[in-house]
Design a protein around this motif. Structure first.
Motif, PDB file in Angstrom:
ATOM      1  N   GLN A 142       0.954  -1.015  -0.222  1.00 47.71           N
ATOM      2  CA  GLN A 142       0.001  -0.385  -0.080  1.00 47.71           C
ATOM      3  C   GLN A 142       1.182   1.491   0.116  1.00 47.71           C
ATOM      4  O   GLN A 142       0.667   2.302  -0.937  1.00 47.71           O
ATOM      5  N   GLU A 146       0.800   4.166  -3.086  1.00 47.43           N
ATOM      6  CA  GLU A 146       0.724   5.493  -2.658  1.00 47.43           C
ATOM      7  C   GLU A 146       1.426   6.377  -2.984  1.00 47.43           C
ATOM      8  O   GLU A 146       1.505   7.819  -3.688  1.00 47.43           O
ATOM      9  N   ALA A 151      -4.754   9.011  -6.366  1.00 49.68           N
ATOM     10  CA  ALA A 151      -5.630   9.109  -5.689  1.00 49.68           C
ATOM     11  C   ALA A 151      -7.423   9.285  -6.782  1.00 49.68           C
ATOM     12  O   ALA A 151      -6.686   9.991  -7.331  1.00 49.68           O
ATOM     13  N   ARG A 197      -6.808   8.850   2.070  1.00 50.88           N
ATOM     14  CA  ARG A 197      -5.579   7.739   3.370  1.00 50.88           C
ATOM     15  C   ARG A 197      -6.134   8.569   5.406  1.00 50.88           C
ATOM     16  O   ARG A 197      -6.161   7.892   5.611  1.00 50.88           O
ATOM     17  N   ASP A 198      -6.538   9.538   5.087  1.00 51.46           N
ATOM     18  CA  ASP A 198      -6.626   9.821   6.849  1.00 51.46           C
ATOM     19  C   ASP A 198      -8.444   8.976   6.839  1.00 51.46           C
ATOM     20  O   ASP A 198      -8.578   8.704   7.861  1.00 51.46           O
ATOM     21  N   THR A 201      -6.759   5.503   7.041  1.00 52.78           N
ATOM     22  CA  THR A 201      -6.172   5.840   9.183  1.00 52.78           C
ATOM     23  C   THR A 201      -7.491   5.317   9.721  1.00 52.78           C
ATOM     24  O   THR A 201      -7.538   4.845  10.950  1.00 52.78           O
ATOM     25  N   MET A 226      -8.424   2.245   1.115  1.00 50.36           N
ATOM     26  CA  MET A 226      -7.124   1.969   0.819  1.00 50.36           C
ATOM     27  C   MET A 226      -7.241   1.550  -0.373  1.00 50.36           C
ATOM     28  O   MET A 226      -6.453   2.189  -1.090  1.00 50.36           O
ATOM     29  N   ALA A 229      -7.204   5.446  -2.068  1.00 51.57           N
ATOM     30  CA  ALA A 229      -6.637   5.607  -2.072  1.00 51.57           C
ATOM     31  C   ALA A 229      -5.366   5.744  -2.970  1.00 51.57           C
ATOM     32  O   ALA A 229      -4.029   6.799  -3.436  1.00 51.57           O
TER      33      ALA A 229
END
Length: 412
Positions: A142, A146, A151, A197-198, A201, A226, A229
């Motif tokens: 991942q 990224e 994204a 991403r936020d 998370t 995910m 992203a």
């Protein structure tokens, strides 16, 4: 090796007739016996006509005699052609014929080396499965994905106020790391505005806080965030979330769709087709995964060697997003001003969409309920009046909206 043996045999069989033709003497005959026989029959018929015309008095004896002599002369001319000999051109020498054949054969091999794939190896099923497994085991993580992949675009363009409220929510959670409802709210709304991403998370934190109580939907949402992203790539970490979701609910639509996508990306279209065809047959037309599956499944079926015809899809209204009861509940722990502004932002977006594009009874009910939470009863009453006009002919749909209006205290 088998390919080259078969290709060589075919090439030799194709070249051999050319060599044989070049070795054979080519002859040309001055007389066409078929045409000569026809010509002689014509002259004989003309002689009979001359005798017939003479008997009818149409020709004199001298004229008939001259005609017979001329016809006889022509018959002799035609008959004499039979004695002419057939002439033949000399055949090519053996070395020349073989040289021409070798040039043709060599030219074919050269063309294949330039335009074809002479070094391409045989790929039996066992080898292809091993290659797919290697691709799956060695694909980027991942974090690596990224760094290299863009994204996905946001589901909707965020307003400055919405982004400001998200920043305030992050700041509040920094001092309350175990706030389950706050992390739930952050994950859902950060995803909507494209901050994936936020979002994942925060969703991972939600799952950690829930522990064994985490649901299939929780893990499917984590995988979804995910994958978004990194622009649609299914990483090993996203696959792990998919596996957890399917372990809790084998029929989860989001997890099944992304599992199929993962197999498609790692060289197993057969597995993708099995998952997607089953999921498509068990899904409602407005399920979010239906459109992407329908756009890809025919190509997947072709790659998997399956004969497949895409079934027709009944038209349905596109789903519209808006604040859910969970959104409202999750915002309950925010400061009063922030909570009101946050819910107001989502309500305004839903209201604008319903005004422009329409929506389902559930969405109209959601809007009325949200306005009731905000205490905006006058606006909720106006929406209820409009809904009665729209859904009046459908008692079931109207009952759904009426229940929300009653909860908001604007209907009996």
């Amino acid at each position: 090796m088998t390919f080259w043996i078969i290709a060589t045999i075919i090439a030799l069989l194709a070249t051999a007739p050319l060599v044989l033709v070049l070795l054979r003497a080519r002859g040309s005959t001055a007389d066409d016996f078929g045409n000569t026989a026809i010509e002689l029959r014509v002259y004989k018929d003309q002689l009979v006509e001359v005798d017939r015309d003479l008997g009818r008095g149409m020709l004199t004896e001298d004229a008939a005699k001259r005609a017979r002599l001329e016809i006889s002369r022509r018959m002799l001319e035609a008959d004499s052609k039979k004695d002419q000999h057939t002439t033949k051109d000399a055949a090519l020498p053996l070395w020349a014929a073989l040289l021409v054949g070798a040039l043709v054969l060599g030219g074919g091999i050269w063309l294949y080396t330039v335009e074809g794939a002479p070094t391409y190896q045989d790929l039996p099923l066992k080898t292809r499965l091993a290659m797919a497994q290697e691709i799956r085991e060695t694909r980027p993580t991942q974090a690596v994905a990224e760094e290299n992949a863009p994204a996905s675009p946001p589901l909707e363009t965020p307003s400055p106020e919405h982004l400001q409220l998200l920043d305030q929510l992050r700041a509040a959670l920094a001092t309350r790391p175990d706030d389950l409802q706050g992390h739930t709210l952050l994950a859902r709304n950060a995803s909507v505005v494209g901050e994936y991403r936020d979002a994942y998370t925060a969703q991972a934190r939600v799952i950690a806080l829930k522990g064994d109580a985490a649901t299939a939907e929780d893990y499917a949402a984590l995988a979804d965030m995910m994958i978004l992203a990194v622009g649609g790539y299914v990483s090993p970490e996203a696959e792990a979330a998919i596996t957890q979701s399917l372990a809790r609910d084998a029929g989860n639509g989001t997890a099944n769709y992304y599992a199929g996508l993962m197999f498609a990306q790692t060289g197993r279209p057969d597995m993708t087709f099995q998952l997607w065809s089953r999921l498509l047959s068990n899904s409602a037309p407005d399920d979010l995964w239906v459109a992407p599956i329908r756009g890809q499944i025919e190509a997947v079926a072709f790659a998997a060697g399956e004969r497949y015809t895409l079934p027709p899809l009944a038209s349905t209204a596109s789903p519209l997003k808006g604040p859910t009861a969970d959104d409202v509940e999750a915002a309950a722990d925010m400061d009063a001003g922030d909570r009101t502004a946050f819910i107001q932002s989502m309500v305004d977006q839903l209201s604008a969409r319903l005004a422009n594009d329409g929506g389902t009874p559930d969405e109209w009910a959601r809007l009325i309920s949200s306005l009731g939470v905000l205490g905006d009863t006058s606006r909720a009453r106006a929406i209820w009046s409009e809904a009665q006009v729209i859904f009046g002919p459908d008692p079931t749909a109207l009952a759904t909206v009426r229940a929300a209006a009653q909860s908001a205290g604007i209907a009996q």
